[in-house]
Enzyme design. Sequence first.
Site, mmCIF file in Angstrom:
data_model
loop_
_atom_site.group_PDB
_atom_site.id
_atom_site.type_symbol
_atom_site.label_atom_id
_atom_site.label_comp_id
_atom_site.label_asym_id
_atom_site.label_seq_id
_atom_site.Cartn_x
_atom_site.Cartn_y
_atom_site.Cartn_z
ATOM 1 N N PRO A 10 0.786 -1.235 0.000
ATOM 2 C CG PRO A 10 -0.042 -0.995 2.171
ATOM 3 C CD PRO A 10 0.665 -1.964 1.267
ATOM 4 C CB SER A 11 4.381 1.997 0.652
ATOM 5 O OG SER A 11 5.307 2.992 0.289
ATOM 6 N N PRO A 12 2.636 4.473 -1.044
ATOM 7 C CG PRO A 12 1.369 6.414 -0.698
ATOM 8 C CD PRO A 12 1.996 5.257 0.034
ATOM 9 N NE ARG A 15 -0.248 2.794 -3.717
ATOM 10 C CZ ARG A 15 -0.716 3.898 -4.269
ATOM 11 N NH1 ARG A 15 -0.909 3.967 -5.577
ATOM 12 N NH2 ARG A 15 -1.005 4.946 -3.533
#
Length: 217
Positions: A10-12, A15
């Site tokens: 989930p880490s931007p 990603r």
Amino acid sequence: MAPTLYMIPPSPPVRSVLMTAKALGLTLNEKIINFPAGEHLQPEYLKLNPQHTVPTLVDDDGFAVWDSNAINPYLIGKYAKDDSLYPQDLQKRAIVDQRLHFNGSVAFGAVAGIVRCILYEGKTCLDDNDKTRVEQVYAFLEAFLDDGKPWMAGDCLTVADYNLYATVSAGDVLVPIDGQKYPKVATWFDKVGNLPEAEATKKGLAIFESLISSKLQ
């Protein structure tokens, strides 16, 4: 051997690296770090990244680098067929670098500060200050897209779009982009989100959305 990416989906920043790798046609060896178990604080990980953050990239020759705003230009420089995503032209590159620095210090800082309070400090609703912080990011991005520029660093798609898209997609979960107030940002956001490489971010974004919604009332 493929480069190894130490990550949480989930880490931007993670990603954005997945998005860049997909654009390059590069397969990464994805190694998920168990934060609750403290894997990021183990000596072997601290040796790679003393800041114990994700993402951390270890290339096939053992070279390690962390922070997506450094990782992605590195991957492009080593693996891309041309310089379109990270231009060699000094003036064009300076604009891309400025956007990357903005992403790391302002945009991601605003989003991460709010997320940290939700996940670790029991925050259950966003206040006006939270909304203002995220909307200030949108306002800056709207200005970056002035004069009809289609992409964040000018006329061409660059790594700045990948990094900022990953951050803004998280910001949009917290404070949805108002297309009336920020029409250029809304158009850009949809355009990047429809790129083939954006598909690499969707699974992690869905996890992020579910996690945030479970914490907010």
